[in-house]
Design a protein around this motif. Structure first.
Motif, PDB file in Angstrom:
ATOM      1  N   PRO A   1       0.801  -1.227   0.000  1.00  0.00           N
ATOM      2  CA  PRO A   1       0.000   0.000   0.000  1.00  0.00           C
ATOM      3  C   PRO A   1       0.834   1.277   0.000  1.00  0.00           C
ATOM      4  N   ASP A   2       1.963   1.257   0.676  1.00  0.00           N
ATOM      5  CA  ASP A   2       2.807   2.456   0.715  1.00  0.00           C
ATOM      6  C   ASP A   2       3.373   2.811  -0.655  1.00  0.00           C
ATOM      7  N   ASP A   3       3.564   1.815  -1.534  1.00  0.00           N
ATOM      8  CA  ASP A   3       4.016   2.116  -2.893  1.00  0.00           C
ATOM      9  C   ASP A   3       3.006   2.999  -3.613  1.00  0.00           C
ATOM     10  N   ILE A   4       1.741   2.692  -3.427  1.00  0.00           N
ATOM     11  CA  ILE A   4       0.691   3.458  -4.098  1.00  0.00           C
ATOM     12  C   ILE A   4       0.523   4.823  -3.428  1.00  0.00           C
ATOM     13  N   ALA A   5       0.615   4.848  -2.104  1.00  0.00           N
ATOM     14  CA  ALA A   5       0.475   6.112  -1.376  1.00  0.00           C
ATOM     15  C   ALA A   5       1.540   7.117  -1.796  1.00  0.00           C
ATOM     16  N   ALA A   6       2.754   6.639  -2.025  1.00  0.00           N
ATOM     17  CA  ALA A   6       3.831   7.536  -2.443  1.00  0.00           C
ATOM     18  C   ALA A   6       3.521   8.172  -3.792  1.00  0.00           C
ATOM     19  N   ALA A   7       2.987   7.374  -4.714  1.00  0.00           N
ATOM     20  CA  ALA A   7       2.647   7.909  -6.031  1.00  0.00           C
ATOM     21  C   ALA A   7       1.497   8.899  -5.950  1.00  0.00           C
ATOM     22  N   VAL A   8       0.493   8.594  -5.130  1.00  0.00           N
ATOM     23  CA  VAL A   8      -0.637   9.503  -4.962  1.00  0.00           C
ATOM     24  C   VAL A   8      -0.167  10.823  -4.360  1.00  0.00           C
ATOM     25  N   ALA A   9       0.698  10.752  -3.369  1.00  0.00           N
ATOM     26  CA  ALA A   9       1.209  11.975  -2.747  1.00  0.00           C
ATOM     27  C   ALA A   9       1.934  12.840  -3.777  1.00  0.00           C
ATOM     28  N   PHE A  10       2.698  12.215  -4.656  1.00  0.00           N
ATOM     29  CA  PHE A  10       3.357  12.976  -5.716  1.00  0.00           C
ATOM     30  C   PHE A  10       2.327  13.658  -6.613  1.00  0.00           C
ATOM     31  N   LEU A  11       1.363  12.894  -7.121  1.00  0.00           N
ATOM     32  CA  LEU A  11       0.395  13.444  -8.058  1.00  0.00           C
ATOM     33  C   LEU A  11      -0.457  14.539  -7.436  1.00  0.00           C
ATOM     34  N   ALA A  12      -0.707  14.464  -6.137  1.00  0.00           N
ATOM     35  CA  ALA A  12      -1.533  15.463  -5.458  1.00  0.00           C
ATOM     36  C   ALA A  12      -0.749  16.697  -5.047  1.00  0.00           C
ATOM     37  N   SER A  13       0.568  16.623  -5.084  1.00  0.00           N
ATOM     38  CA  SER A  13       1.410  17.694  -4.551  1.00  0.00           C
ATOM     39  C   SER A  13       1.824  18.687  -5.628  1.00  0.00           C
ATOM     40  N   ASP A  14       2.441  19.770  -5.185  1.00  0.00           N
ATOM     41  CA  ASP A  14       2.965  20.764  -6.120  1.00  0.00           C
ATOM     42  C   ASP A  14       4.150  20.235  -6.922  1.00  0.00           C
ATOM     43  N   ASP A  15       4.739  19.108  -6.510  1.00  0.00           N
ATOM     44  CA  ASP A  15       5.781  18.499  -7.329  1.00  0.00           C
ATOM     45  C   ASP A  15       5.232  18.067  -8.685  1.00  0.00           C
ATOM     46  N   ALA A  16       3.915  17.879  -8.753  1.00  0.00           N
ATOM     47  CA  ALA A  16       3.254  17.507 -10.006  1.00  0.00           C
ATOM     48  C   ALA A  16       2.379  18.652 -10.505  1.00  0.00           C
ATOM     49  N   ALA A  17       2.805  19.893 -10.243  1.00  0.00           N
ATOM     50  CA  ALA A  17       1.979  21.054 -10.566  1.00  0.00           C
ATOM     51  C   ALA A  17       1.698  21.199 -12.055  1.00  0.00           C
ATOM     52  N   TRP A  18       2.523  20.584 -12.905  1.00  0.00           N
ATOM     53  CA  TRP A  18       2.305  20.673 -14.353  1.00  0.00           C
ATOM     54  C   TRP A  18       1.942  19.310 -14.923  1.00  0.00           C
TER      55      TRP A  18
END
Length: 261
Positions: A218-235
Protein backbone atom coordinates in the motif's frame (compact mmCIF):
# COMPACT_ATOMS: atom_id res chain seq x y z
CA UNK A 1 8.48 16.65 3.96
CA UNK A 2 5.51 18.93 4.51
CA UNK A 3 4.14 19.23 0.98
CA UNK A 4 0.57 19.37 2.25
CA UNK A 5 0.95 21.73 5.20
CA UNK A 6 -2.13 23.92 5.44
CA UNK A 7 -4.09 21.75 2.99
CA UNK A 8 -7.08 19.50 3.44
CA UNK A 9 -7.48 16.11 1.77
CA UNK A 10 -10.53 13.89 1.48
CA UNK A 11 -9.80 10.19 0.94
CA UNK A 12 -12.55 7.70 0.17
CA UNK A 13 -12.13 4.00 0.91
CA UNK A 14 -9.71 5.14 3.60
CA UNK A 15 -10.27 2.56 6.34
CA UNK A 16 -8.11 -0.23 4.95
CA UNK A 17 -5.31 -1.09 2.57
CA UNK A 18 -4.36 1.42 -0.10
CA UNK A 19 -6.78 4.10 1.14
CA UNK A 20 -5.47 3.90 4.68
CA UNK A 21 -1.89 4.18 3.42
CA UNK A 22 -2.80 7.21 1.31
CA UNK A 23 -4.53 8.99 4.20
CA UNK A 24 -1.60 8.20 6.49
CA UNK A 25 0.94 9.49 3.95
CA UNK A 26 -0.90 12.74 3.27
CA UNK A 27 -1.32 13.33 6.99
CA UNK A 28 2.38 12.66 7.59
CA UNK A 29 3.17 15.30 5.00
CA UNK A 30 1.08 17.91 6.78
CA UNK A 31 -2.46 17.55 5.46
CA UNK A 32 -5.64 17.59 7.46
CA UNK A 33 -7.46 14.47 6.31
CA UNK A 34 -11.05 13.28 6.30
CA UNK A 35 -11.13 9.49 6.04
CA UNK A 36 -14.36 8.31 4.45
CA UNK A 37 -15.46 4.69 4.31
CA UNK A 38 -18.42 2.40 4.77
CA UNK A 39 -16.43 0.85 7.63
CA UNK A 40 -16.54 3.95 9.79
CA UNK A 41 -15.29 2.11 12.89
CA UNK A 42 -12.04 1.17 11.16
CA UNK A 43 -11.75 4.66 9.65
CA UNK A 44 -12.21 6.17 13.10
CA UNK A 45 -9.46 3.94 14.50
CA UNK A 46 -7.09 5.21 11.84
CA UNK A 47 -8.08 8.84 12.44
CA UNK A 48 -7.61 8.42 16.19
CA UNK A 49 -4.19 6.88 15.62
CA UNK A 50 -3.14 9.79 13.44
CA UNK A 51 -4.42 12.18 16.10
CA UNK A 52 -3.34 15.82 16.61
CA UNK A 53 -6.66 17.27 15.44
CA UNK A 54 -5.85 16.91 11.75
CA UNK A 55 -7.75 13.69 11.07
CA UNK A 56 -11.43 12.79 11.21
CA UNK A 57 -13.59 9.93 9.97
CA UNK A 58 -16.95 9.85 8.22
CA UNK A 59 -19.17 7.02 7.04
CA UNK A 60 -19.94 7.34 3.35
CA UNK A 61 -21.57 5.16 0.73
CA UNK A 62 -20.32 6.59 -2.56
CA UNK A 63 -23.31 5.12 -4.39
CA UNK A 64 -25.60 7.46 -2.41
CA UNK A 65 -25.62 11.10 -3.52
CA UNK A 66 -26.79 12.36 -0.13
CA UNK A 67 -23.93 10.55 1.62
CA UNK A 68 -21.37 12.04 -0.75
CA UNK A 69 -22.72 15.57 -0.35
CA UNK A 70 -22.69 15.19 3.43
CA UNK A 71 -19.12 13.84 3.31
CA UNK A 72 -17.85 16.90 1.45
CA UNK A 73 -19.74 19.22 3.80
CA UNK A 74 -18.29 17.40 6.83
CA UNK A 75 -14.78 17.81 5.46
CA UNK A 76 -15.22 21.55 5.02
CA UNK A 77 -16.91 21.89 8.41
CA UNK A 78 -14.05 20.06 10.10
CA UNK A 79 -11.11 21.70 8.36
CA UNK A 80 -12.39 24.75 6.51
CA UNK A 81 -11.40 23.74 3.01
CA UNK A 82 -10.98 20.98 0.46
CA UNK A 83 -7.80 20.99 -1.61
CA UNK A 84 -7.20 17.33 -2.51
CA UNK A 85 -9.68 14.59 -3.35
CA UNK A 86 -8.48 11.00 -3.55
CA UNK A 87 -11.27 8.85 -5.01
CA UNK A 88 -10.18 5.38 -3.98
CA UNK A 89 -13.28 3.17 -3.92
CA UNK A 90 -13.41 0.14 -6.19
CA UNK A 91 -15.41 -3.09 -6.13
CA UNK A 92 -14.60 -6.28 -8.04
CA UNK A 93 -16.79 -9.38 -7.88
CA UNK A 94 -15.04 -11.60 -10.38
CA UNK A 95 -17.80 -12.85 -12.68
CA UNK A 96 -16.92 -13.83 -16.20
CA UNK A 97 -18.54 -11.82 -18.97
CA UNK A 98 -21.39 -14.31 -19.41
CA UNK A 99 -22.25 -13.94 -15.73
CA UNK A 100 -22.47 -10.16 -15.76
CA UNK A 101 -26.17 -9.47 -15.47
CA UNK A 102 -27.44 -5.97 -14.69
CA UNK A 103 -27.04 -6.49 -10.96
CA UNK A 104 -23.44 -7.63 -11.32
CA UNK A 105 -22.59 -4.65 -13.53
CA UNK A 106 -24.21 -2.26 -11.06
CA UNK A 107 -22.38 -3.87 -8.13
CA UNK A 108 -19.03 -3.03 -9.72
CA UNK A 109 -19.61 -0.01 -11.94
CA UNK A 110 -21.79 1.72 -9.32
CA UNK A 111 -19.10 2.36 -6.70
CA UNK A 112 -16.03 2.09 -8.92
CA UNK A 113 -16.97 4.52 -11.69
CA UNK A 114 -20.23 6.23 -10.81
CA UNK A 115 -19.14 6.65 -7.19
CA UNK A 116 -15.92 8.29 -8.32
CA UNK A 117 -17.80 10.65 -10.61
CA UNK A 118 -20.23 11.50 -7.82
CA UNK A 119 -17.37 12.35 -5.43
CA UNK A 120 -15.67 14.55 -8.01
CA UNK A 121 -18.87 16.40 -8.85
CA UNK A 122 -19.65 17.08 -5.20
CA UNK A 123 -16.11 18.29 -4.52
CA UNK A 124 -15.68 20.60 -7.52
CA UNK A 125 -17.08 23.83 -6.01
CA UNK A 126 -14.50 23.61 -3.23
CA UNK A 127 -11.63 22.38 -5.38
CA UNK A 128 -12.12 25.22 -7.85
CA UNK A 129 -11.70 27.77 -5.08
CA UNK A 130 -8.79 26.10 -3.32
CA UNK A 131 -6.14 28.74 -2.68
CA UNK A 132 -3.49 26.10 -3.41
CA UNK A 133 -5.10 24.84 -6.61
CA UNK A 134 -7.28 21.75 -6.36
CA UNK A 135 -6.05 18.26 -7.18
CA UNK A 136 -7.94 15.02 -7.79
CA UNK A 137 -6.30 11.61 -7.84
CA UNK A 138 -8.41 8.61 -8.82
CA UNK A 139 -7.33 5.06 -8.06
CA UNK A 140 -7.44 3.12 -11.29
CA UNK A 141 -5.84 -0.25 -11.96
CA UNK A 142 -3.67 -2.09 -14.43
CA UNK A 143 -6.94 -3.93 -15.10
CA UNK A 144 -8.10 -0.75 -16.79
CA UNK A 145 -5.02 -0.68 -19.02
CA UNK A 146 -4.76 -4.28 -20.18
CA UNK A 147 -6.67 -7.58 -20.05
CA UNK A 148 -6.21 -9.09 -16.59
CA UNK A 149 -9.74 -10.45 -16.15
CA UNK A 150 -12.50 -9.21 -13.81
CA UNK A 151 -14.15 -7.61 -16.81
CA UNK A 152 -16.83 -5.62 -14.95
CA UNK A 153 -14.33 -4.05 -12.58
CA UNK A 154 -11.80 -3.61 -15.39
CA UNK A 155 -14.24 -1.74 -17.63
CA UNK A 156 -15.11 0.61 -14.76
CA UNK A 157 -11.43 1.27 -14.06
CA UNK A 158 -10.70 1.75 -17.78
CA UNK A 159 -13.05 4.75 -17.83
CA UNK A 160 -11.02 6.68 -15.26
CA UNK A 161 -8.07 7.70 -17.48
CA UNK A 162 -10.50 9.11 -20.03
CA UNK A 163 -12.43 10.87 -17.27
CA UNK A 164 -9.21 12.48 -16.02
CA UNK A 165 -8.35 13.72 -19.49
CA UNK A 166 -11.79 15.17 -20.14
CA UNK A 167 -11.94 16.89 -16.77
CA UNK A 168 -8.46 18.33 -17.24
CA UNK A 169 -9.77 20.14 -20.31
CA UNK A 170 -13.16 21.04 -18.85
CA UNK A 171 -11.61 22.63 -15.77
CA UNK A 172 -8.61 24.17 -17.52
CA UNK A 173 -7.40 27.73 -17.01
CA UNK A 174 -9.24 28.84 -20.14
CA UNK A 175 -12.59 27.56 -18.89
CA UNK A 176 -12.83 28.15 -15.14
CA UNK A 177 -14.79 31.09 -13.83
CA UNK A 178 -13.72 34.29 -12.14
CA UNK A 179 -12.14 33.65 -8.75
CA UNK A 180 -11.50 30.02 -9.66
CA UNK A 181 -8.33 28.12 -10.49
CA UNK A 182 -7.81 25.12 -12.77
CA UNK A 183 -7.99 21.73 -11.09
CA UNK A 184 -5.63 18.85 -11.87
CA UNK A 185 -6.98 15.34 -12.46
CA UNK A 186 -4.74 12.26 -12.51
CA UNK A 187 -5.05 8.50 -12.10
CA UNK A 188 -2.76 6.06 -10.30
CA UNK A 189 -2.98 2.51 -11.67
CA UNK A 190 -1.76 -0.13 -9.21
CA UNK A 191 -0.81 -3.69 -9.99
CA UNK A 192 -1.27 -6.45 -7.40
CA UNK A 193 -0.95 -4.91 -3.93
CA UNK A 194 -0.90 -6.82 -0.64
CA UNK A 195 -4.22 -5.88 0.93
CA UNK A 196 -6.94 -7.79 2.76
CA UNK A 197 -8.68 -8.73 -0.51
CA UNK A 198 -5.90 -11.29 -0.97
CA UNK A 199 -6.20 -12.78 2.54
CA UNK A 200 -7.91 -15.97 1.35
CA UNK A 201 -5.93 -16.28 -1.88
CA UNK A 202 -2.32 -16.90 -2.86
CA UNK A 203 -0.93 -13.68 -4.31
CA UNK A 204 2.69 -14.83 -4.13
CA UNK A 205 1.92 -17.06 -7.11
CA UNK A 206 1.78 -13.83 -9.12
CA UNK A 207 5.28 -12.66 -8.17
CA UNK A 208 6.94 -14.24 -11.25
CA UNK A 209 4.80 -11.95 -13.43
CA UNK A 210 6.45 -8.88 -11.92
CA UNK A 211 9.87 -7.86 -13.25
CA UNK A 212 10.59 -6.07 -9.95
CA UNK A 213 10.39 -9.45 -8.19
CA UNK A 214 7.69 -8.62 -5.65
CA UNK A 215 4.10 -7.57 -5.22
CA UNK A 216 3.20 -4.02 -4.34
CA UNK A 217 2.60 -2.66 -0.87
CA UNK A 218 0.00 0.00 0.00
CA UNK A 219 2.81 2.46 0.72
CA UNK A 220 4.02 2.12 -2.89
CA UNK A 221 0.69 3.46 -4.10
CA UNK A 222 0.48 6.11 -1.38
CA UNK A 223 3.83 7.54 -2.44
CA UNK A 224 2.65 7.91 -6.03
CA UNK A 225 -0.64 9.50 -4.96
CA UNK A 226 1.21 11.98 -2.75
CA UNK A 227 3.36 12.98 -5.72
CA UNK A 228 0.40 13.44 -8.06
CA UNK A 229 -1.53 15.46 -5.46
CA UNK A 230 1.41 17.69 -4.55
CA UNK A 231 2.97 20.76 -6.12
CA UNK A 232 5.78 18.50 -7.33
CA UNK A 233 3.25 17.51 -10.01
CA UNK A 234 1.98 21.05 -10.57
CA UNK A 235 2.31 20.67 -14.35
CA UNK A 236 0.91 17.14 -14.49
CA UNK A 237 -2.74 16.65 -15.37
CA UNK A 238 -4.75 14.13 -17.37
CA UNK A 239 -2.09 11.49 -16.75
CA UNK A 240 -2.39 7.85 -15.70
CA UNK A 241 0.62 6.68 -13.70
CA UNK A 242 1.03 2.89 -13.56
CA UNK A 243 2.57 1.77 -10.27
CA UNK A 244 2.82 -1.92 -11.01
CA UNK A 245 6.30 -3.36 -10.64
CA UNK A 246 6.71 -3.64 -14.40
CA UNK A 247 3.88 -6.10 -15.03
CA UNK A 248 2.73 -4.19 -18.10
CA UNK A 249 6.12 -5.10 -19.57
CA UNK A 250 5.74 -8.63 -18.20
CA UNK A 251 4.49 -10.28 -21.41
CA UNK A 252 7.67 -9.17 -23.16
CA UNK A 253 9.74 -10.48 -20.26
CA UNK A 254 7.96 -13.85 -20.34
CA UNK A 255 8.50 -14.11 -24.09
CA UNK A 256 12.22 -13.41 -23.70
CA UNK A 257 12.53 -16.05 -20.98
CA UNK A 258 10.87 -18.65 -23.22
CA UNK A 259 12.88 -17.55 -26.26
CA UNK A 260 16.42 -16.65 -25.07
CA UNK A 261 18.55 -14.85 -27.63
Amino acid sequence: MARFAGRTALVTGAAHGIGRAIATRLHAEGASVLLADLDVDAATEVADRLGDGRAAARRCDVTAAADVAAMVAACVDAFGALDVLVANVGVASGEGFDGLDDEAWDRQVGPTLRGTIRCVQASMPRLLTSRHGGAVVMTGSVNGLSAFGNVGYSVAKAALPNLAQNLTVEYSAARVGEGQRPVRFNVVAPGTVRTRVWDTQHPDALVPLYPMGRLGEPDDIAAAVAFLASDDAAWVSGVTLPVEGGILAGPALAFQERNPG
